[in-house]
Scaffold this motif. Structure first.
Motif, PDB file in Angstrom:
ATOM      1  N   LEU A   9      56.072  19.639 -82.943  1.00 58.45           N
ATOM      2  CA  LEU A   9      54.900  19.572 -82.074  1.00 58.45           C
ATOM      3  C   LEU A   9      54.543  18.103 -81.944  1.00 58.45           C
ATOM      4  CD1 LEU A   9      52.284  20.505 -80.635  1.00 58.45           C
ATOM      5  CD2 LEU A   9      51.283  20.875 -82.912  1.00 58.45           C
ATOM      6  N   LEU A  10      54.527  17.602 -80.718  1.00 54.47           N
ATOM      7  CA  LEU A  10      54.212  16.197 -80.457  1.00 54.47           C
ATOM      8  C   LEU A  10      52.778  16.115 -79.940  1.00 54.47           C
ATOM      9  CD1 LEU A  10      56.111  13.735 -80.767  1.00 54.47           C
ATOM     10  CD2 LEU A  10      56.497  13.816 -78.304  1.00 54.47           C
ATOM     11  N   LEU A  11      51.930  15.381 -80.644  1.00 55.84           N
ATOM     12  CA  LEU A  11      50.524  15.203 -80.262  1.00 55.84           C
ATOM     13  C   LEU A  11      50.319  13.760 -79.830  1.00 55.84           C
ATOM     14  CD1 LEU A  11      48.799  17.097 -83.236  1.00 55.84           C
ATOM     15  CD2 LEU A  11      49.350  18.001 -80.952  1.00 55.84           C
ATOM     16  N   LEU A  12      50.044  13.551 -78.547  1.00 53.98           N
ATOM     17  CA  LEU A  12      49.888  12.205 -78.012  1.00 53.98           C
ATOM     18  C   LEU A  12      48.417  11.837 -77.891  1.00 53.98           C
ATOM     19  CD1 LEU A  12      52.520  12.159 -75.099  1.00 53.98           C
ATOM     20  CD2 LEU A  12      52.870  12.041 -77.572  1.00 53.98           C
ATOM     21  N   ASP A  13      48.080  10.649 -78.354  1.00 54.21           N
ATOM     22  CA  ASP A  13      46.741  10.086 -78.204  1.00 54.21           C
ATOM     23  C   ASP A  13      46.664   9.487 -76.802  1.00 54.21           C
ATOM     24  OD1 ASP A  13      44.370   8.690 -78.348  1.00 54.21           O
ATOM     25  OD2 ASP A  13      44.829   7.673 -80.236  1.00 54.21           O
ATOM     26  N   GLY A  14      46.193  10.300 -75.856  1.00 57.33           N
ATOM     27  CA  GLY A  14      46.273   9.944 -74.449  1.00 57.33           C
ATOM     28  C   GLY A  14      45.756   8.565 -74.098  1.00 57.33           C
ATOM     29  N   ALA A  15      44.487   8.300 -74.397  1.00 52.60           N
ATOM     30  CA  ALA A  15      43.887   7.024 -74.019  1.00 52.60           C
ATOM     31  C   ALA A  15      44.588   5.846 -74.685  1.00 52.60           C
ATOM     32  CB  ALA A  15      42.399   7.025 -74.355  1.00 52.60           C
ATOM     33  N   SER A  16      44.976   6.014 -75.939  1.00 52.84           N
ATOM     34  CA  SER A  16      45.687   4.948 -76.640  1.00 52.84           C
ATOM     35  C   SER A  16      46.949   4.559 -75.889  1.00 52.84           C
ATOM     36  CB  SER A  16      46.036   5.412 -78.063  1.00 52.84           C
ATOM     37  OG  SER A  16      46.834   4.456 -78.729  1.00 52.84           O
ATOM     38  N   LEU A  17      47.656   5.548 -75.363  1.00 56.24           N
ATOM     39  CA  LEU A  17      48.912   5.271 -74.676  1.00 56.24           C
ATOM     40  C   LEU A  17      48.702   4.725 -73.271  1.00 56.24           C
ATOM     41  CD1 LEU A  17      51.208   8.229 -75.787  1.00 56.24           C
ATOM     42  CD2 LEU A  17      50.848   6.011 -76.856  1.00 56.24           C
ATOM     43  N   TRP A  18      47.750   5.274 -72.515  1.00 54.00           N
ATOM     44  CA  TRP A  18      47.623   4.739 -71.160  1.00 54.00           C
ATOM     45  C   TRP A  18      46.930   3.375 -71.136  1.00 54.00           C
ATOM     46  CZ3 TRP A  18      45.324  10.033 -70.652  1.00 54.00           C
ATOM     47  CH2 TRP A  18      43.939  10.055 -70.781  1.00 54.00           C
ATOM     48  N   PHE A  19      46.104   3.064 -72.118  1.00 52.37           N
ATOM     49  CA  PHE A  19      45.592   1.697 -72.220  1.00 52.37           C
ATOM     50  C   PHE A  19      46.753   0.733 -72.475  1.00 52.37           C
ATOM     51  CE2 PHE A  19      41.165   3.052 -72.523  1.00 52.37           C
ATOM     52  CZ  PHE A  19      40.479   1.944 -72.053  1.00 52.37           C
ATOM     53  N   ARG A  20      47.658   1.101 -73.372  1.00 51.99           N
ATOM     54  CA  ARG A  20      48.797   0.232 -73.673  1.00 51.99           C
ATOM     55  C   ARG A  20      49.713   0.079 -72.475  1.00 51.99           C
ATOM     56  NH1 ARG A  20      48.668  -1.014 -78.878  1.00 51.99           N
ATOM     57  NH2 ARG A  20      47.104   0.162 -80.035  1.00 51.99           N
ATOM     58  N   ALA A  21      49.909   1.168 -71.746  1.00 49.72           N
ATOM     59  CA  ALA A  21      50.726   1.094 -70.537  1.00 49.72           C
ATOM     60  C   ALA A  21      50.084   0.172 -69.506  1.00 49.72           C
ATOM     61  CB  ALA A  21      50.903   2.495 -69.952  1.00 49.72           C
ATOM     62  N   GLU A 129      36.254  13.003 -80.066  1.00 48.12           N
ATOM     63  CA  GLU A 129      37.309  12.088 -79.664  1.00 48.12           C
ATOM     64  C   GLU A 129      38.680  12.752 -79.729  1.00 48.12           C
ATOM     65  OE1 GLU A 129      36.879   8.064 -81.499  1.00 48.12           O
ATOM     66  OE2 GLU A 129      35.178   8.980 -82.547  1.00 48.12           O
ATOM     67  N   ALA A 130      39.654  12.089 -79.107  1.00 46.00           N
ATOM     68  CA  ALA A 130      41.034  12.566 -79.193  1.00 46.00           C
ATOM     69  C   ALA A 130      41.489  12.628 -80.647  1.00 46.00           C
ATOM     70  CB  ALA A 130      41.951  11.664 -78.381  1.00 46.00           C
ATOM     71  N   ASP A 131      41.030  11.690 -81.475  1.00 50.04           N
ATOM     72  CA  ASP A 131      41.389  11.706 -82.898  1.00 50.04           C
ATOM     73  C   ASP A 131      41.018  13.036 -83.548  1.00 50.04           C
ATOM     74  OD1 ASP A 131      42.059   9.086 -82.421  1.00 50.04           O
ATOM     75  OD2 ASP A 131      40.892   8.255 -84.077  1.00 50.04           O
ATOM     76  N   ASP A 132      39.880  13.587 -83.152  1.00 51.69           N
ATOM     77  CA  ASP A 132      39.417  14.841 -83.739  1.00 51.69           C
ATOM     78  C   ASP A 132      40.246  16.025 -83.240  1.00 51.69           C
ATOM     79  OD1 ASP A 132      37.205  13.555 -85.102  1.00 51.69           O
ATOM     80  OD2 ASP A 132      36.250  13.390 -83.142  1.00 51.69           O
ATOM     81  N   ASP A 145      56.970  21.070 -87.715  1.00 52.67           N
ATOM     82  CA  ASP A 145      56.527  19.734 -88.093  1.00 52.67           C
ATOM     83  C   ASP A 145      55.751  19.109 -86.945  1.00 52.67           C
ATOM     84  OD1 ASP A 145      57.748  19.993 -90.527  1.00 52.67           O
ATOM     85  OD2 ASP A 145      59.456  18.708 -90.060  1.00 52.67           O
ATOM     86  N   VAL A 146      54.877  18.179 -87.289  1.00 55.61           N
ATOM     87  CA  VAL A 146      54.008  17.532 -86.309  1.00 55.61           C
ATOM     88  C   VAL A 146      54.289  16.033 -86.300  1.00 55.61           C
ATOM     89  CG1 VAL A 146      51.614  17.033 -85.652  1.00 55.61           C
ATOM     90  CG2 VAL A 146      52.200  19.253 -86.685  1.00 55.61           C
ATOM     91  N   ILE A 147      54.389  15.466 -85.101  1.00 56.54           N
ATOM     92  CA  ILE A 147      54.467  14.016 -84.951  1.00 56.54           C
ATOM     93  C   ILE A 147      53.314  13.581 -84.064  1.00 56.54           C
ATOM     94  CG2 ILE A 147      55.796  12.060 -84.077  1.00 56.54           C
ATOM     95  CD1 ILE A 147      58.337  13.578 -84.733  1.00 56.54           C
ATOM     96  N   VAL A 148      52.443  12.756 -84.617  1.00 57.93           N
ATOM     97  CA  VAL A 148      51.306  12.202 -83.895  1.00 57.93           C
ATOM     98  C   VAL A 148      51.725  10.853 -83.332  1.00 57.93           C
ATOM     99  CG1 VAL A 148      48.964  11.283 -84.128  1.00 57.93           C
ATOM    100  CG2 VAL A 148      49.629  13.365 -85.374  1.00 57.93           C
ATOM    101  N   VAL A 149      51.481  10.617 -82.045  1.00 62.22           N
ATOM    102  CA  VAL A 149      51.855   9.354 -81.412  1.00 62.22           C
ATOM    103  C   VAL A 149      50.590   8.609 -81.004  1.00 62.22           C
ATOM    104  CG1 VAL A 149      53.158   8.231 -79.573  1.00 62.22           C
ATOM    105  CG2 VAL A 149      53.972  10.398 -80.540  1.00 62.22           C
ATOM    106  N   SER A 150      50.383   7.429 -81.586  1.00 61.88           N
ATOM    107  CA  SER A 150      49.162   6.670 -81.321  1.00 61.88           C
ATOM    108  C   SER A 150      49.351   5.218 -81.718  1.00 61.88           C
ATOM    109  CB  SER A 150      47.986   7.265 -82.108  1.00 61.88           C
ATOM    110  OG  SER A 150      46.789   6.538 -81.891  1.00 61.88           O
ATOM    111  N   GLY A 151      48.518   4.379 -81.153  1.00 60.93           N
ATOM    112  CA  GLY A 151      48.447   2.988 -81.583  1.00 60.93           C
ATOM    113  C   GLY A 151      47.251   2.760 -82.488  1.00 60.93           C
TER     114      GLY A 151
END
Length: 322
Positions: A9-21, A129-132, A145-151
């Motif tokens: 299960l991949l959990l993406l921290d949306g705002a973290s990623l689009w700010f970086r993009a 927040e997305a963190d929650d 298994d879970v992989i969290v993707v964040s900055g």
């Protein structure tokens, strides 16, 4: 018919990623109407790369429905205060606006369109927040298994090997090319906290040392190393506070004085720093990740409209090859 994917299960921290993009790709990249689409292109490419690398069976882009929750601000008013938009009117009622570049805001809606056409779920929790959202989904997961993707290093508090399934954080703070996969062993080795409870120990260490980027002052005179040593010795913030209040405890006089002086902060910050793990999460759709987009024609059309044909095609290819 191809067999279903059995990946994490991949959990993406949306705002973290689009700010970086947004900051990684020049704004001069625009759609035909002149609208910048750098974040759309970059975010779509990130999702494609993550799907290709991790072959998830399920994927959720997690959203901030309130980037500065009231309960956290009530406990520590300085929480993320430096990120509040200067244009927020005095006496405003409700969540205040986060300072976001003018050209990024409309691109978030474009990203939501791309995700919907691709068949990728988004999820949020009212007032949180997305963190929650990530914290809740990682905590309640019992199948894969879970992989969290964040900055955001704050999410290192979620790592675990037991009980199964495993939770790891794919930290992209230095960019996707230099991303690192963190589990309890890596968090323990880097920050000097016990591996057995590395996740929550990291959160407690971060509470002690503070985080200027989040408006958390920490305990004056306690840095990373001393914070890790204290958490390793006493086990938790709660046990450390109890030791500070106990004159017979094995705590150095100087450290005791610092902790006693910061007691109000520590009592509040523990709740602020630790993510919520029992939020009511609402999804845009099921989190199963299909091998083809929900609406291929719409997705390809969005790629053309947003000058993101190549990233969209890479996303479609990544979905198909899992």
């Amino acid at each position: 018919m191809s067999a279903p994917a059995t990946g994490p299960l991949l959990l993406l921290d949306g705002a973290s990623l689009w700010f970086r993009a947004f900051y990684a790709i020049p704004e001069k990249i625009t759609a035909a109407d002149g609208q910048p689409v750098n974040a759309v292109r970059g975010f779509t490419d990130m999702v494609a790369a993550l799907v290709k690398q991790h072959s998830p069976s399920r994927l959720v882009v997690c959203l901030d429905l309130d980037w500065r929750p009231t309960f956290r601000v009530d406990l520590i008013p300085s929480y993320k205060a430096q990120r509040v938009a200067d244009t927020e009117p005095a006496g405003a009622i409700g969540p205040v606006a986060e300072e976001v570049p003018d050209t990024l805001t409309p691109q978030v809606d474009m990203i939501m369109e791309v995700l919907a056409a691709a068949g990728i779920a988004t999820a949020g929790a009212a007032g949180l927040e997305a963190d929650d959202v990530i914290g809740t989904l990682a905590t309640v997961e019992r199948e894969t298994d879970v992989i969290v993707v964040s900055g955001d290093r704050d999410l290192l508090q979620l790592v675990r090997d037991t009980p199964a399934p495993r939770v790891q954080v794919f930290y992209v703070g230095r960019g996707l090319a230099k991303a690192e996969l963190w589990g309890p062993a890596e968090v323990s080795a880097k920050y000097g906290v016990p591996e057995a409870n590395a996740g929550i120990a990291y959160a407690d260490m971060a509470t002690l040392r503070g985080d200027a980027s989040d408006g958390l002052p920490g305990v004056a005179g306690i840095g990373d190393k001393s914070a890790a040593q204290l958490i390793t010795k006493f086990g938790s913030i709660e046990a450390l506070r109890a030791a500070a209040a106990d004159p017979d405890s094995d705590l150095a006089k100087g450290v005791r004085a610092k902790l006693v002086a910061a007691e109000d902060y520590l009592k509040a910050a523990t709740t602020v720093v630790r993510v919520v793990r029992d939020a009511t999460v609402e999804f845009s759709r099921g989190d199963e990740l299909a091998r083809e987009p929900a609406d291929p024609e719409a997705l390809l059309a969005l790629g053309v409209a947003y000058n993101a044909e190549s990233p969209v095609k890479r996303l479609i290819a990544a979905l198909a090859k899992r």
